[in-house]
Design an enzyme around this catalytic site. Structure first.
Site, mmCIF file in Angstrom:
data_model
loop_
_atom_site.group_PDB
_atom_site.id
_atom_site.type_symbol
_atom_site.label_atom_id
_atom_site.label_comp_id
_atom_site.label_asym_id
_atom_site.label_seq_id
_atom_site.Cartn_x
_atom_site.Cartn_y
_atom_site.Cartn_z
ATOM 1 N N SER A 242 0.832 -1.190 0.000
ATOM 2 C CA SER A 242 0.000 0.000 0.000
ATOM 3 C C SER A 242 0.872 1.247 0.000
ATOM 4 O O SER A 242 2.081 1.173 0.233
ATOM 5 C CB SER A 242 -0.891 0.005 1.237
ATOM 6 O OG SER A 242 -0.105 0.252 2.390
ATOM 7 N N LYS A 243 0.232 2.352 -0.262
ATOM 8 C CA LYS A 243 0.920 3.639 -0.257
ATOM 9 C C LYS A 243 1.644 3.839 1.075
ATOM 10 O O LYS A 243 2.747 4.347 1.131
ATOM 11 C CB LYS A 243 -0.104 4.744 -0.494
ATOM 12 C CG LYS A 243 0.406 6.153 -0.255
ATOM 13 C CD LYS A 243 -0.709 7.149 -0.427
ATOM 14 C CE LYS A 243 -0.795 8.210 0.658
ATOM 15 N NZ LYS A 243 0.401 8.560 1.382
ATOM 16 N N ARG A 244 0.980 3.422 2.146
ATOM 17 C CA ARG A 244 1.548 3.566 3.480
ATOM 18 C C ARG A 244 2.901 2.868 3.629
ATOM 19 O O ARG A 244 3.795 3.359 4.317
ATOM 20 C CB ARG A 244 0.597 2.983 4.534
ATOM 21 C CG ARG A 244 -0.606 3.862 4.825
ATOM 22 C CD ARG A 244 -1.000 3.787 6.301
ATOM 23 N NE ARG A 244 -1.712 4.982 6.720
ATOM 24 C CZ ARG A 244 -1.123 6.094 7.126
ATOM 25 N NH1 ARG A 244 0.196 6.171 7.154
ATOM 26 N NH2 ARG A 244 -1.842 7.132 7.504
ATOM 27 N N ASP B 178 5.590 4.985 2.208
ATOM 28 C CA ASP B 178 5.925 6.089 3.110
ATOM 29 C C ASP B 178 6.799 5.575 4.253
ATOM 30 O O ASP B 178 7.797 6.185 4.628
ATOM 31 C CB ASP B 178 4.650 6.691 3.715
ATOM 32 C CG ASP B 178 3.750 7.302 2.633
ATOM 33 O OD1 ASP B 178 4.265 7.534 1.522
ATOM 34 O OD2 ASP B 178 2.563 7.531 2.899
#
Length: 508
Positions: A265-267, A270
């Site tokens: 996921s994008k998370r 990050d």
RNA sequence: GCCGCGUUGGUCAAUCGGUUAAGACGCCUCCCUUUCACGGAGGAAUGACGAGUUCGAUUCUCGUACGUGGUACCA
């Protein structure tokens, strides 16, 4: 018999374009091109609550950057326009009605509260998520339980309703997946999915089937997360009477987190420090920008190459493929069944290989704006070209060109003098002063000449070359990296060289 | 819980019953380079587990475990 191959990529314009999405698009594109077919982009914007401004344009931009632009899309219309589901809204209802007519679907008037109640009432340890299905539909408020009169009455009064598919009982629903082979499902376990929502918009389930049919899609690729609802789609193709036109399905494996569990996921990006989206995504809702592969310095060639290899393998030892090579060699049969963990190190390796491969000219076009954005003034393209040739092998990402080449344009702002201080002495200071005066006397300024003077002087002073070359490098570059020192000195010129030598001499 | 899908080194992966089980990334060593890279040569590291089928299973079947997805008027 041989229909023209038509594939599609059907994203929802809800945010940044995820790696997995690009891969689905890529495989669809490659498959279409391999078979001289058409690749279409259809925007699945049926959920108005999740619609995000700008996301559609952004997706198109991403595909363009990757070099996998669609042949038909909302922007590049074609024979089956419109390509935005919101604009196709009127088309879906007739099919929902047709389904009701044939007894394969029904009106449901249950309110969200009714549904909530059914779910909580029936919820048990054995069945934590009760479904609206063959076992429950006769207890609900729908055209199966209500009389025709009551239904007409509700309809006449504009009572909100949805249309649900009536899944058959005791049936094995099977289909062949291009990657996984035959897949069977027990129809009793599939719920009566909503086909047409209260707002008149179709759900994904109705929309994909109708649009794939209308757009004459022959091969439908999508993520593995769709596998559980495939039986609904299979039945829809059947009930709508289009069975013989159903596309061949391929459910692509998921791209997983590098660590831990679950899909990427994008998370995770990050958290672990790497991009997940193809390009920078600015979210108008949070005002935050998420970094993309493009902006972090990936080449589109490398990006699609690494994506192609994540879940697919040619069978050969070769791993580096251009888009054209991929088109000719790609095959669905060689796509993996299992999910793959994303490895950013390997991703960077792909980029590094591609950076070394592309021409210096192309590299310059790409790097120039990056350098300029950092404030470097480039007066001479020929000079930049030379610099690029000198540092190219040392750059993994395009952005690395900045640190690898600033000192060709500007005097370093910091010097790693700690690396040379401990062993510094007066003799060395004298050496550099003498080096400068000898060079000043010479009319030639080039790497060979300089190296000759440097070596002779070192011998004369009885100092080891190694003791001198590193300090010289620190003076010119600022740190322990970069191409040959004499080459650097030649390129930056006599004046800059002297300036930097003097500057560092003053610091020692 | 139920259902689907999956499982070869740390990661990506080849193999389509018989191999010393490829290759790549990463890691380590050495060479090249009196820097860092590049390049070159090596090294460590693998078939989840248990049955069955078979002369022979990583490969076929079943079970278990584990992972993953779904179980929405989201896609």
């Amino acid at each position: 018999m041989n229909k023209e191959v038509r594939t599609r990529f059907a994203p929802s314009p809800t945010g940044g374009l995820h790696l997995g999405g690009v891969r689905t698009a890529l495989y669809s594109y490659l498959y279409a091109k391999k078979h001289a077919g058409t690749f279409v982009l259809r925007v699945e914007d049926t959920d108005q609550t999740r619609y995000v401004e700008g996301a559609e344009k952004y997706i198109l931009d991403c595909l363009d950057w990757c070099g996998i632009s669609p042949d038909e899309s909302p922007l590049k219309s074609g024979p089956y326009a419109p390509y935005r589901q919101s604009e196709r809204k009127p088309m879906y209802k007739q099919y929902a009605l047709q389904l009701i007519e044939n007894g394969h679907a029904y009106y449901a008037f249950d309110t969200p509260e009714d549904l909530e109640k059914m779910r909580t009432d029936l919820k048990s340890e054995k069945n934590p998520s009760p479904q609206y299905d063959h076992s429950t539909r006769m207890q609900m408020k729908n055209s199966l339980t209500l009389s025709a009169e009551e239904v007409n009455d509700l309809l006449a009064k504009n009572t909100p309703f949805v249309v649900r598919i009536k899944m058959p009982s005791n049936e094995t629903i099977s289909f062949t997946d291009m990657i996984r082979g035959e897949i069977n499902n027990d129809s009793n376990l599939v719920d009566d999915k909503v086909l047409l929502k209260g707002d008149g918009m179709p759900t994904y389930h109705l929309a994909v089937v109708v649009d794939d049919y209308l757009m004459k899609i022959t091969h439908a690729f999508r993520g593995e997360e769709w596998l559980p609802s495939a039986p609904v789609h299979i039945k829809l193709w059947d009930y709508l009477g289009w069975k013989n036109d159903m596309p061949q399905w391929a459910h692509l494996p998921l791209i997983l987190k590098p660590d831990g569990n679950g899909k990427l996921s994008k998370r995770d990006g990050d958290r672990l420090g790497f991009p997940v989206f193809a390009m920078n995504w600015f979210d108008p809702k949070t005002n935050e920008t998420t970094i993309g592969f493009k902006e972090i310095g990936f080449l589109p060639e490398a990006f699609i190459n690494l994506l192609a290899m994540l879940g697919w393998h040619s069978g050969e030892e070769k791993e580096l493929f251009s888009k054209d090579e991929l088109i000719s060699i790609f095959s669905m049969e060689r796509v993996h069944k299992g999910g793959a963990k994303f490895d950013y190190e390997k991703a960077k390796w792909f980029n590094h290989e591609w950076v070394k491969t592309i021409s210096d000219d192309r590299c310059m076009m790409l790097v120039k704006p990056i350098l300029q954005a950092k404030g470097i003034v480039i007066k001479d393209d020929a000079y930049l070209l030379k610099v690029i040739g000198a540092v190219k092998d040392r750059c993994t990402l395009l952005n690395d060109f900045y640190t690898q080449s600033v000192y060709f344009f500007e005097t370093p702002t910091s010097f790693d003098t700690d690396a040379i201080k401990p062993k510094w002495n007066e003799d060395k200071t004298a050496f550099f002063n003498e080096l400068m005066s000898q060079c000043a006397a010479s009319t030639n300024w080039n790497a060979v000449e300089l190296e000759t003077i440097f070596k002779e002087l070192a011998t004369a002073k009885n100092i080891k070359m190694g003791e001198l070359q590193m300090p010289f490098r620190i003076m010119l570059v600022g740190g322990k990296f970069g191409p040959g020192v004499f080459e650097i000195a030649e390129m930056i010129g006599k004046e800059s060289t002297f300036e930097r030598v003097k500057m560092v001499l003053g610091m020692l």
